[in-house]
Design a protein around this motif. Structure first.
Motif, PDB file in Angstrom:
ATOM      1  N   UNK A  92      42.784  49.233  15.028  1.00 52.94           N
ATOM      2  CA  UNK A  92      43.343  49.910  13.850  1.00 52.94           C
ATOM      3  C   UNK A  92      43.686  51.367  14.180  1.00 52.94           C
ATOM      4  N   UNK A  93      44.572  51.958  13.397  1.00 53.54           N
ATOM      5  CA  UNK A  93      45.027  53.319  13.666  1.00 53.54           C
ATOM      6  C   UNK A  93      43.880  54.314  13.722  1.00 53.54           C
ATOM      7  N   UNK A  94      42.896  54.159  12.815  1.00 54.14           N
ATOM      8  CA  UNK A  94      41.802  55.126  12.829  1.00 54.14           C
ATOM      9  C   UNK A  94      40.966  55.010  14.095  1.00 54.14           C
ATOM     10  N   UNK A  95      40.867  53.809  14.655  1.00 57.61           N
ATOM     11  CA  UNK A  95      40.141  53.626  15.910  1.00 57.61           C
ATOM     12  C   UNK A  95      40.959  54.196  17.076  1.00 57.61           C
ATOM     13  N   UNK A  96      42.258  53.993  17.048  1.00 61.74           N
ATOM     14  CA  UNK A  96      43.124  54.596  18.070  1.00 61.74           C
ATOM     15  C   UNK A  96      42.927  56.107  18.108  1.00 61.74           C
ATOM     16  N   UNK A  97      42.925  56.743  16.935  1.00 57.69           N
ATOM     17  CA  UNK A  97      42.762  58.195  16.883  1.00 57.69           C
ATOM     18  C   UNK A  97      41.419  58.611  17.467  1.00 57.69           C
ATOM     19  N   UNK A  98      40.381  57.857  17.162  1.00 57.98           N
ATOM     20  CA  UNK A  98      39.053  58.178  17.691  1.00 57.98           C
ATOM     21  C   UNK A  98      39.010  58.033  19.209  1.00 57.98           C
ATOM     22  N   UNK A  99      39.604  56.954  19.731  1.00 56.23           N
ATOM     23  CA  UNK A  99      39.601  56.743  21.177  1.00 56.23           C
ATOM     24  C   UNK A  99      40.342  57.854  21.911  1.00 56.23           C
ATOM     25  N   UNK A 100      41.472  58.279  21.348  1.00 60.17           N
ATOM     26  CA  UNK A 100      42.212  59.374  21.970  1.00 60.17           C
ATOM     27  C   UNK A 100      41.381  60.653  21.982  1.00 60.17           C
ATOM     28  N   UNK A 101      40.637  60.884  20.913  1.00 60.81           N
ATOM     29  CA  UNK A 101      39.779  62.061  20.855  1.00 60.81           C
ATOM     30  C   UNK A 101      38.575  61.953  21.768  1.00 60.81           C
ATOM     31  N   UNK A 102      37.942  60.791  21.772  1.00 60.07           N
ATOM     32  CA  UNK A 102      36.757  60.592  22.612  1.00 60.07           C
ATOM     33  C   UNK A 102      37.055  60.834  24.093  1.00 60.07           C
ATOM     34  N   UNK A 103      38.217  60.351  24.530  1.00 59.86           N
ATOM     35  CA  UNK A 103      38.494  60.321  25.968  1.00 59.86           C
ATOM     36  C   UNK A 103      39.593  61.290  26.399  1.00 59.86           C
ATOM     37  N   UNK A 104      39.902  62.262  25.551  1.00 59.85           N
ATOM     38  CA  UNK A 104      40.888  63.273  25.940  1.00 59.85           C
ATOM     39  C   UNK A 104      40.444  64.030  27.186  1.00 59.85           C
ATOM     40  N   UNK A 105      39.118  64.156  27.369  1.00 61.88           N
ATOM     41  CA  UNK A 105      38.611  64.913  28.523  1.00 61.88           C
ATOM     42  C   UNK A 105      38.720  64.141  29.834  1.00 61.88           C
ATOM     43  N   UNK A 106      39.326  62.988  29.825  1.00 66.82           N
ATOM     44  CA  UNK A 106      39.652  62.311  31.081  1.00 66.82           C
ATOM     45  C   UNK A 106      40.991  62.783  31.629  1.00 66.82           C
ATOM     46  N   UNK A 107      41.784  63.476  30.771  1.00 64.89           N
ATOM     47  CA  UNK A 107      43.149  63.798  31.187  1.00 64.89           C
ATOM     48  C   UNK A 107      43.635  65.162  30.731  1.00 64.89           C
ATOM     49  N   UNK A 108      43.305  65.582  29.523  1.00 64.89           N
ATOM     50  CA  UNK A 108      43.909  66.777  28.952  1.00 64.89           C
ATOM     51  C   UNK A 108      43.001  68.003  29.069  1.00 64.89           C
ATOM     52  N   UNK A 109      43.585  69.117  29.543  1.00 65.17           N
ATOM     53  CA  UNK A 109      42.902  70.420  29.611  1.00 65.17           C
ATOM     54  C   UNK A 109      41.575  70.343  30.346  1.00 65.17           C
ATOM     55  N   UNK A 110      41.546  69.590  31.421  1.00 61.81           N
ATOM     56  CA  UNK A 110      40.350  69.467  32.250  1.00 61.81           C
ATOM     57  C   UNK A 110      40.750  69.618  33.712  1.00 61.81           C
ATOM     58  N   UNK A 111      39.746  69.904  34.549  1.00 60.30           N
ATOM     59  CA  UNK A 111      40.007  70.241  35.945  1.00 60.30           C
ATOM     60  C   UNK A 111      39.080  69.430  36.842  1.00 60.30           C
ATOM     61  N   UNK A 112      39.574  69.063  38.009  1.00 60.39           N
ATOM     62  CA  UNK A 112      38.760  68.379  39.007  1.00 60.39           C
ATOM     63  C   UNK A 112      37.526  69.227  39.341  1.00 60.39           C
ATOM     64  N   UNK A 113      36.368  68.583  39.372  1.00 60.38           N
ATOM     65  CA  UNK A 113      35.118  69.305  39.577  1.00 60.38           C
ATOM     66  C   UNK A 113      35.062  70.086  40.878  1.00 60.38           C
ATOM     67  N   UNK A 114      35.593  69.525  41.953  1.00 64.92           N
ATOM     68  CA  UNK A 114      35.578  70.227  43.241  1.00 64.92           C
ATOM     69  C   UNK A 114      36.398  71.513  43.191  1.00 64.92           C
ATOM     70  N   UNK A 115      37.527  71.468  42.465  1.00 61.68           N
ATOM     71  CA  UNK A 115      38.363  72.667  42.353  1.00 61.68           C
ATOM     72  C   UNK A 115      37.656  73.743  41.529  1.00 61.68           C
ATOM     73  N   UNK A 116      36.957  73.322  40.470  1.00 60.32           N
ATOM     74  CA  UNK A 116      36.182  74.289  39.680  1.00 60.32           C
ATOM     75  C   UNK A 116      35.153  74.987  40.569  1.00 60.32           C
ATOM     76  N   UNK A 117      34.442  74.202  41.357  1.00 54.23           N
ATOM     77  CA  UNK A 117      33.431  74.774  42.257  1.00 54.23           C
ATOM     78  C   UNK A 117      34.062  75.748  43.247  1.00 54.23           C
ATOM     79  N   UNK A 118      35.220  75.372  43.791  1.00 52.37           N
ATOM     80  CA  UNK A 118      35.911  76.234  44.751  1.00 52.37           C
ATOM     81  C   UNK A 118      36.301  77.564  44.107  1.00 52.37           C
ATOM     82  N   UNK A 119      36.855  77.511  42.900  1.00 55.56           N
ATOM     83  CA  UNK A 119      37.270  78.741  42.226  1.00 55.56           C
ATOM     84  C   UNK A 119      36.066  79.617  41.879  1.00 55.56           C
TER      85      UNK A 119
END
Length: 482
Positions: free
Chosen positions: A284-311
């Motif tokens: 359902x649409x409300x579940x779609x919205x929740x899934x996009x919110x739950x897992x946005x940190x797999x793709x949006x505005x996030x950085x590879x951990x090794x690069x964070x450590x390097x910086x």
């Protein structure tokens, strides 16, 4: 590329109607071209799917401005153009390595993540086989229904015209003869996005043009760069500028307190599995919205951990040495940016206390992501037959075909951009390209079978046979490597 023509046998000429025309030839439509070629290799010539593509760029290219030295892919090489659909395909990344004599060397690296430069070369290697099907340096301008073809139902929209012209041509310039197709596949990718009120300039860039811009710099006036954003591209841009210009200061500006790591844990990564697309589509649409919110940190505005450590290590080591070139201006925003002589001026404001500082720099680089273009802008009057949901978004079938009125019988398919609301987080990513291309190919074949039953394809085949194999004949499908 002009559409080839065939004779009806009575002296009348009409254009070849291809099975599909694709707009854009990036990885998405390249994967589809491969799926079609592999289908054609298993069928006789008269059962082959005829395809053509138009692409604005002069040659195949994938994010050329971010092909930074040492930057690696964020997805496994097994999520190439074919493997999840056909592991035995001659277009796999492993086959590419074998042909280039690097398979043992790659294995010895013990990694699933090749460099972006190498994966781009893999894409180009695949694209070489389809050069005859692609009109590079060509811009699609509009799509319309073809009403004047012999044998078509006047009350139905069965064939589409794709109008196009050389990329860079003015609006008044005449386009070339349109391409005709039973199906349209839009694979135009994403468009660079800048904050409202900000325009690109000589010293105001988007990360999509980073390499081109930095290579053209002949000298630094202010010895400072400002990078805006907190995602992977922002972190890579900051690292690249810091490494490439050792005499310059790099100021990373973002609203967060620090870079956030991407969640690439095994269970979270299942959101990118092909089966997850089925689950998302059925939810359902409300579940779609929740899934996009739950897992946005797999793709949006996030950085590879090794690069964070390097910086972070770089920032700390510079504090130790007393020469701080990489400055992290967190909980801050660029409130204003202006071009000035020899550079740009960025006003950086603290979100904590509101204090502001003006930074004179050689360039302000915005790593503010990409936006999906609205596919309706090119569809013209066909939009009236494309159905939308309660939020005004296009309704998309599970097979990636736009849901239309019964009158519009020609198929319109969306490759990635504009389908996240129906197909989930993988829509604009590489993760499911192989499977999605197979699904679209299967849908094209099914719609072709339905069309043959409805209109009688024997008549069109007879007309094409009358043309013989001369210069006016339809192109023979290309693609399969030996």
């Amino acid at each position: 590329m002009s559409a080839p023509h065939t004779h009806t046998g009575s002296g009348e000429r009409f254009p070849v109607v291809r099975d599909l025309v694709g707009i854009g030839f990036g990885p998405a439509n390249l994967a589809l071209a491969i799926a079609v070629a592999e289908h054609n290799a298993r069928r006789s010539a008269d059962e082959a799917v005829l395809a053509a593509f138009v692409e604005r760029q002069e040659a195949f290219c994938w994010h050329p401005g971010m092909l930074l030295d040492g930057a690696t892919m964020q997805v496994s090489f097994l999520k190439d153009l074919v493997t999840l659909r056909n592991p035995a395909s001659p277009y796999s990344f492993l086959q590419y390595l074998q042909e280039h004599g690097r398979l043992p060397d790659f294995i010895n690296q013990k990694t699933f993540f090749p460099t972006r430069v190498e994966f781009h070369d893999y894409f180009r290697w695949c694209a070489e086989d389809f050069a005859a099907q692609v009109s590079y340096g060509t811009e699609a301008t509009r799509v319309a229904a073809a009403h004047d073809l012999p044998g078509t139902d006047p009350d139905a929209l069965e064939v589409l015209q794709v109008h196009h012209r050389p990329a860079g041509a003015g609006p008044a310039d005449a386009g070339e003869a349109p391409l005709y197709a039973h199906n349209l596949v839009l694979g135009t990718g994403l468009l660079p996005r800048l904050p409202q009120g900000v325009s690109r300039g000589e010293h105001i860039w988007h990360t999509s043009e980073l390499l081109h811009r930095t290579r053209s710099l002949t000298g630094l006036t202010h010895r400072r760069f400002v990078v805006v954003g907190a995602g992977q591209s922002a972190a890579e841009a900051a690292e690249h500028l810091h490494r490439t210009f050792p005499e310059a200061e790099v100021c990373a500006v973002f609203a967060r307190y620090g870079y956030s790591p991407a969640d690439d844990s095994p269970f979270a990564n299942r959101i990118f599995d092909p089966a997850a697309v089925d689950d998302f589509y059925a939810a359902p649409d409300e579940v779609k919205d929740k899934l996009l919110g739950y897992h946005a940190n797999t793709n949006y505005s996030v950085v590879d951990g090794d690069l964070i450590t390097q910086l972070y290590r770089t920032v700390y080591q510079e504090k130790v040495s007393g020469t701080e070139r990489l400055r992290i201006l967190n909980t801050s925003e660029v409130a204003d940016v202006r071009e000035e002589a020899g550079g740009a001026r960025a006003t950086v404001r603290s979100l904590i206390d509101g204090t502001a500082a003006e930074l004179h720099c050689d360039a302000v680089v915005y790593a503010t992501g990409y936006a999906a273009p609205d596919p309706r802008t090119i569809l013209g009057d066909l939009v009236d037959d494309c159905l939308t949901d309660g939020r005004g978004r296009l309704r998309i079938g599970r097979d990636h075909r736009v849901v239309t009125t019964p009158r519009l019988r020609a198929g319109i398919y969306l490759q990635g951009a504009g389908t996240e609301h129906t197909h989930g987080l993988t829509s604009s990513l590489l993760s499911t390209l192989a499977v999605r291309s197979g699904e679209i190919c299967d849908s094209l074949l099914l719609s072709g079978a339905e069309r043959a039953v409805r209109t009688g394809r024997d008549r069109l085949a007879a007309a094409a046979a009358g043309a013989g194999a001369g210069a006016g004949a339809a192109p023979h499908p290309s693609g399969i490597r030996s």
